[in-house]
Design an enzyme around this catalytic site. Structure first.
Site, PDB file in Angstrom:
ATOM      1  NE  ARG A   1      31.037  51.666  74.339  1.00  0.00           N
ATOM      2  CZ  ARG A   1      32.148  51.714  75.028  1.00  0.00           C
ATOM      3  NH1 ARG A   1      32.882  52.809  74.994  1.00  0.00           N
ATOM      4  NH2 ARG A   1      32.545  50.679  75.726  1.00  0.00           N
TER       5      ARG A   1
ATOM      6  CD  GLU B   1      31.377  35.328  66.696  1.00  0.00           C
ATOM      7  OE1 GLU B   1      30.700  34.458  66.135  1.00  0.00           O
ATOM      8  OE2 GLU B   1      31.135  35.753  67.843  1.00  0.00           O
ATOM      9  N   PRO B   2      35.652  39.766  65.705  1.00  0.00           N
ATOM     10  CG  PRO B   2      37.374  40.514  64.309  1.00  0.00           C
ATOM     11  CD  PRO B   2      36.557  39.292  64.644  1.00  0.00           C
ATOM     12  N   GLY B   3      34.532  42.990  66.590  1.00  0.00           N
ATOM     13  CA  GLY B   3      33.644  44.095  66.208  1.00  0.00           C
ATOM     14  C   GLY B   3      34.334  45.411  66.495  1.00  0.00           C
TER      15      GLY B   3
ATOM     16  N   GLY C   1      35.815  40.601  71.191  1.00  0.00           N
ATOM     17  CA  GLY C   1      36.160  41.089  72.517  1.00  0.00           C
ATOM     18  C   GLY C   1      37.425  41.915  72.628  1.00  0.00           C
TER      19      GLY C   1
ATOM     20  CB  SER D   1      32.841  43.646  74.661  1.00  0.00           C
ATOM     21  OG  SER D   1      33.037  44.352  73.482  1.00  0.00           O
TER      22      SER D   1
ATOM     23  CB  CYS E   1      16.281  67.257  79.584  1.00  0.00           C
ATOM     24  SG  CYS E   1      15.366  65.768  79.261  1.00  0.00           S
ATOM     25  CD  GLU E   2      19.383  61.328  81.589  1.00  0.00           C
ATOM     26  OE1 GLU E   2      18.275  61.042  81.112  1.00  0.00           O
ATOM     27  OE2 GLU E   2      20.096  60.519  82.196  1.00  0.00           O
TER      28      GLU E   2
ATOM     29  CE1 TYR F   1      28.856  46.506  70.113  1.00  0.00           C
ATOM     30  CE2 TYR F   1      31.194  46.932  70.443  1.00  0.00           C
ATOM     31  CZ  TYR F   1      30.166  46.061  70.155  1.00  0.00           C
ATOM     32  OH  TYR F   1      30.450  44.745  69.882  1.00  0.00           O
TER      33      TYR F   1
HETATM   34  N1  LLP Z   1      30.524  37.982  69.109  1.00  0.00           N
HETATM   35  C1  LLP Z   1      29.531  37.960  70.018  1.00  0.00           C
HETATM   36  C2  LLP Z   1      28.777  36.731  70.206  1.00  0.00           C
HETATM   37  C3  LLP Z   1      29.230  39.103  70.760  1.00  0.00           C
HETATM   38  O1  LLP Z   1      28.255  39.067  71.661  1.00  0.00           O
HETATM   39  C4  LLP Z   1      29.967  40.291  70.536  1.00  0.00           C
HETATM   40  C5  LLP Z   1      29.679  41.507  71.284  1.00  0.00           C
HETATM   41  C6  LLP Z   1      30.978  40.272  69.555  1.00  0.00           C
HETATM   42  C7  LLP Z   1      31.230  39.104  68.870  1.00  0.00           C
HETATM   43  C8  LLP Z   1      31.809  41.479  69.226  1.00  0.00           C
HETATM   44  O2  LLP Z   1      32.564  41.875  70.324  1.00  0.00           O
HETATM   45  P1  LLP Z   1      33.664  43.045  70.206  1.00  0.00           P
HETATM   46  O3  LLP Z   1      34.805  42.517  69.373  1.00  0.00           O
HETATM   47  O4  LLP Z   1      33.017  44.213  69.564  1.00  0.00           O
HETATM   48  O5  LLP Z   1      34.036  43.291  71.622  1.00  0.00           O
HETATM   49  N2  LLP Z   1      27.667  47.734  73.829  1.00  0.00           N
HETATM   50  C9  LLP Z   1      28.897  47.347  74.494  1.00  0.00           C
HETATM   51  C10 LLP Z   1      29.533  46.153  73.840  1.00  0.00           C
HETATM   52  C11 LLP Z   1      28.644  44.934  73.820  1.00  0.00           C
HETATM   53  C12 LLP Z   1      29.260  43.784  73.084  1.00  0.00           C
HETATM   54  C13 LLP Z   1      28.261  42.727  72.840  1.00  0.00           C
HETATM   55  N3  LLP Z   1      28.749  41.590  72.137  1.00  0.00           N
HETATM   56  C14 LLP Z   1      29.856  48.544  74.516  1.00  0.00           C
HETATM   57  O6  LLP Z   1      29.494  49.609  74.015  1.00  0.00           O
HETATM   58  O7  LLP Z   1      30.942  48.448  75.057  1.00  0.00           O
END
Ligand code: LLP
Length: 441
Positions: free
Chosen positions: A339, A299-301, A264, A226, A370-371, A400
């Site tokens: 983060r 799978e963009p998040g 990612g 990611s 408190c840290e 996130y």
């Molecule tokens: N597909 C799968 C199988 C995944 O594990 C993830 C993210 C995505 C898609 C979406 O990825 P993106 O496009 O959002 O990069 N908490 C961390 C990020 C963890 C991502 C986990 N998997 C952060 O705050 O940077």
């Protein structure tokens, strides 16, 4: 329970496909020194909804969905719900023609609550429980991404018991190490996720799935990490996965119709950050490595949700330690944005509620926990007259952050307020102390 179908926003028209990669949503503008989002000034937003709050630009969210959808018209775009999910997001995805990737029973429940078509849901996770798998099969999820030999057996038994044939993808770790923080790199051989290609486990997983009558092999899946800002890792993984897919087809005399290459793509958090490639560039790199007969999925998040929201805070105290540092404390912190503490993520913040012509000096923006690790932005130039009551805005806060927010120190989690065309509405309400106390017996 279906969401209200008639209030669906219209699909974005073409000018919205122009994406502004500076971390701010497209409607962000400055009037007399005050930041406006979706046509509303942050002072009005803070007065109505309180702080801290995430202010989400609805147009930006829809435009980013459209950008991915248009980049892959003959494939599938599964929004990574882990970035930020609520029923309203599900309705936006539905309107934009996207699918949804969930990775827990909780995310599945939100998908259901938002009225998502189960056929457009993909279920991930390296340790889904039997109960979660049973619920997914019963609801009719489009695809389960199997992640272990144990899960292949479990799912086959559950599907057989339910009298259905469950479509699955096999999660493969292609041995690609993404250039990102090690906690969010997932594609190497040493990973808790999926089946290693190099160790031969992926080939064995294909054999086992094909041997199960109650499972249908719909495709192969990989996700290398990611917050990635260069194309190299994506192209390398796509090439390896395409070669593996073809080899499996040849070995078993079957067709494997789909390759899902995960999410990612990174985003810009602050000026000077590397500008990531566009969705079209990512898709072109993937397409170049994958035979055209294979359907592509992504799978963009973060690259959808990240730039849509701005975190709004109020300054509570300003502490000067002569010769050492100036601390500006805001009313949120590591509970609403873990983060920086978890990944060393670097953000920027701006004075958002007024103009100031005071000279700038470096300050460190900290939260109220408190840290000492509760730092949001370190060594940030800020007008020297920043004072209690000022509002600070941190862009690129849509992914996130709310989804990883905690109740550390019994702090209540902030709301998400969607803005569009001068109107604002709460899509996730602020947590109350009553919500917190409800859990205690
Ligand atoms: N597909 C799968 C199988 C995944 O594990 C993830 C993210 C995505 C898609 C979406 O990825 P993106 O496009 O959002 O990069 N908490 C961390 C990020 C963890 C991502 C986990 N998997 C952060 O705050 O940077």
């Amino acid at each position: 329970m279906l969401g209200p179908r008639d209030d669906r926003p219209a699909l974005p028209s073409s000018p919205m496909s122009l994406v502004i990669e500076n971390g701010w949503p497209r409607t962000a503008e400055w009037t007399g020194g005050e930041l406006r989002l979706g046509g509303i000034g942050v002072r009005d937003l803070a007065a109505e909804f309180g702080t801290p709050a995430y202010v989400l630009d609805e147009e930006e969210f829809l435009a980013r969905c459209a950008l991915w959808r248009d980049a892959l018209p003959d494939g599938e775009v599964h929004y990574g719900g882990k970035a930020f999910l609520c029923p309203q997001v599900v309705r936006w995805l539905d309107a934009a023609g996207l699918c949804l990737d969930v990775c827990t029973g909780g995310e599945l429940a939100v998908a259901m609550a938002g009225g998502m078509d189960p056929a457009r849901v993909v279920f991930h996770g390296n340790n889904k429980s039997v109960a979660e798998l049973r619920r997914a099969v019963a609801w009719g999820v489009g695809c389960v991404v199997v992640d272990s030999f144990t899960e292949i057996e479990r799912l086959a038994a559950l599907a057989a018991e339910a009298g259905t044939r469950q479509r699955v993808m096999i999660r493969v770790t292609p041995g690609v190490t993404a250039h990102t923080h090690e906690f969010i790199a997932t594609g190497g051989d040493d990973s808790k996720f999926g089946f290693s290609l190099n160790a031969g486990l992926a080939a064995e997983a294909v054999r086992r799935v094909l041997a199960e009558d109650s499972l249908e092999l719909a495709g192969l899946h990989s996700h290398i990490g990611s917050q990635i800002t260069d194309l190299g890792g994506f192209a390398l993984a796509a090439g390896r996965m395409a070669a593996f897919l073809t080899a499996c087809e040849d070995e078993h005399g079957v067709t494997i119709p789909k390759l899902d290459l995960g999410g990612g793509l990174g985003i810009v958090h602050r000026p000077g950050d590397p500008v990531p490639p566009s969705p079209a560039e990512v898709v072109a790199a993937l397409r170049a490595a994958v035979p055209s007969r294979v359907r592509l999925a992504v799978e963009p998040g973060r690259s959808i949700a990240g730039p849509t929201a701005v975190a709004l805070y109020e300054v509570g105290t300003v502490k000067d330690i002569p010769g050492v540092r100036t601390y500006v404390s805001v009313d949120g912190g590591m509970s609403d944005n873990p983060r920086p503490a978890m990944y060393g993520a670097a953000y920027t913040a701006v004075l958002a509620s007024r103009a100031s012509d005071a000279p700038e000096r470096p300050v460190t923006v900290v939260g109220r926990h408190c840290e000492s690790g509760d730092v949001l932005v370190r060594d940030l130039p800020m007008p020297a007259d920043v004072r209690p009551g000022d509002l600070l805005a941190i862009p690129a806060s849509g992914a996130y952050q709310r989804s990883m927010a905690s109740n550390y120190n019994h702090v209540t989690r902030p709301p998400v307020v969607a803005v569009r065309d001068g109107a604002a509405r709460v899509i996730v309400r602020r947590e109350t102390e009553e919500d917190l106390l409800r859990l205690y017996v």
